[in-house]
Design an enzyme around this catalytic site. Structure first.
Site, short mmCIF file in Angstrom:
data_model
loop_
_atom_site.label_atom_id
_atom_site.label_comp_id
_atom_site.label_asym_id
_atom_site.label_seq_id
_atom_site.Cartn_x
_atom_site.Cartn_y
_atom_site.Cartn_z
N LYS A 66 0.83 -1.21 0.00
CA LYS A 66 0.00 0.00 0.00
C LYS A 66 0.87 1.26 0.00
CE LYS A 66 -2.10 -1.04 3.87
NZ LYS A 66 -1.52 -2.34 4.23
N ARG B 217 -9.57 0.82 8.80
CA ARG B 217 -9.12 -0.53 9.14
C ARG B 217 -10.14 -1.29 9.96
NH1 ARG B 217 -3.28 0.31 8.66
NH2 ARG B 217 -2.07 -1.49 9.30
N ARG C 260 12.12 -5.19 4.68
CA ARG C 260 11.94 -3.82 4.17
C ARG C 260 12.56 -2.75 5.06
NH1 ARG C 260 5.37 -2.80 4.72
NH2 ARG C 260 5.37 -2.50 6.97
N ARG D 15 11.43 -0.41 10.65
CA ARG D 15 10.40 -0.22 11.65
C ARG D 15 10.49 -1.26 12.76
NH1 ARG D 15 4.93 0.34 8.32
NH2 ARG D 15 4.25 -1.02 9.99
N ARG E 270 -0.22 -8.66 13.14
CA ARG E 270 -0.77 -7.66 12.22
C ARG E 270 -1.62 -8.33 11.14
NH1 ARG E 270 4.73 -5.06 10.96
NH2 ARG E 270 3.69 -3.93 9.29
P1 ADP Z 1 1.15 -2.06 7.89
O1 ADP Z 1 -0.01 -1.82 6.98
O2 ADP Z 1 2.34 -2.52 7.16
O3 ADP Z 1 0.81 -2.91 9.07
P2 ADP Z 1 1.02 0.68 8.92
O4 ADP Z 1 2.15 1.63 8.92
O5 ADP Z 1 -0.18 1.01 8.09
O6 ADP Z 1 1.65 -0.71 8.51
O7 ADP Z 1 0.49 0.48 10.43
C1 ADP Z 1 1.37 0.15 11.48
C2 ADP Z 1 0.56 0.02 12.79
O8 ADP Z 1 -0.10 1.27 13.08
C3 ADP Z 1 -0.56 -1.00 12.76
O9 ADP Z 1 -0.09 -2.31 13.08
C4 ADP Z 1 -1.50 -0.44 13.83
O10 ADP Z 1 -1.04 -0.73 15.14
C5 ADP Z 1 -1.39 1.05 13.65
N1 ADP Z 1 -2.40 1.59 12.70
C6 ADP Z 1 -2.17 2.17 11.49
N2 ADP Z 1 -3.33 2.56 10.91
C7 ADP Z 1 -4.33 2.20 11.77
C8 ADP Z 1 -5.75 2.31 11.75
N3 ADP Z 1 -6.41 2.86 10.71
N4 ADP Z 1 -6.44 1.83 12.83
C9 ADP Z 1 -5.82 1.28 13.87
N5 ADP Z 1 -4.48 1.14 13.96
C10 ADP Z 1 -3.74 1.58 12.92
#
Ligand code: ADP
Ligand code: ZN
Length: 227
Positions: free
Chosen positions: A22, A97, A136, A170, A181
């Protein structure tokens, strides 16, 4: 809320599990279409670094690979949407999400005469995601994303994009957290695909191939959805 956003402002959503690409694809679309990438993960990591109240509450949850509360995420996203650059149009990367987040977004957009142009699901197989994520890293200066095997910098240790030499990985990109996740994705986010299918905004893209090829397919979908 969205006062500064014009009615014709494109709103795109990228759906897909962690590792689906994404962020990589959102960055390409941002450049190609002049849209703004809004990653709730990036916004949350910035809040953690800044040590804000929301950041302090989110940190442990993110480290465990669980979802941060809807309340925090929705408030962070609403604040960001007030910035004037969002009038160019937005690509939501990692939001919504949960069902509650999708409803909050629908309400927010309806309240300002906006609509979702397309909710694009990047379809991948889970088995490859751990390998994608654990390799990554990103450029610390410009944010460009790289991967040990799939997309190493052309010159070892130097960012292709800005020449930076400082890279970061990260904290939550380890095998154990990735498993949580992926679980959170299947339990709480995957059901949104049906939500957008019902709205008639869902587009599916096979995201198992090469980055450039997926980017082309995506560009075609975005062109069609925004004109
Ligand atoms: P990825 O999609 O690779 O898991 P992100 O950078 O989108 O990575 O998200 C990292 C973390 O941030 C998630 O595991 C979650 O804990 C939190 N997070 C991100 N976006 C949301 C969201 N919309 N709702 C709840 N938690 C979120
Ligand atoms: Zn860079």
């Amino acid at each position: 809320m969205l006062e500064k956003v014009k009615t014709s402002t494109p709103v795109l959503i990228l759906l897909g599990p962690p590792g689906a690409g994404k962020g990589t694809q959102a960055r390409i679309l941002q450049t190609q279409f002049g849209l703004v990438q809004l990653s709730t993960g990036d916004l949350l990591r910035a809040a953690v670094t800044a040590g804000t109240e929301a950041g302090l509450a989110a940190k442990a949850v993110m480290d465990a690979g669980d979802l941060v509360s809807d309340e925090i995420v929705i408030s962070i996203l609403k604040d960001r949407l007030k910035d004037t650059d969002c009038a160019k149009g937005v690509i939501l990367d990692g939001f919504p999400r949960t069902g509650a987040q999708a409803e909050a977004l629908d309400e927010l957009l309806a309240g300002s005469g906006q609509r979702i142009n397309a909710a694009i699901s990047l379809e991948v197989e889970d088995t490859n995601m751990v390998a994608r994520i654990s390799g990554r890293f990103t450029c610390g200066s410009c944010g460009e994303g790289y991967h040990d095997s799939f997309k190493p910098p052309k010159k070892d240790g130097v960012c292709d994009n800005c020449g930076g030499t400082d890279f970061k990985r990260r904290a939550d990109d380890n095998a154990e957290t990735v498993a949580s996740r992926l679980n959170a994705y299947h339990a709480q986010t995957a059901p949104l695909i049906a939500h957008y299918e019902g709205q008639g905004t869902l587009k599916r893209i096979d995201a198992m191939g090469k980055i450039d090829f997926i980017a082309q397919e995506l560009a075609a979908v975005v062109s069609e959805a925004t004109t």
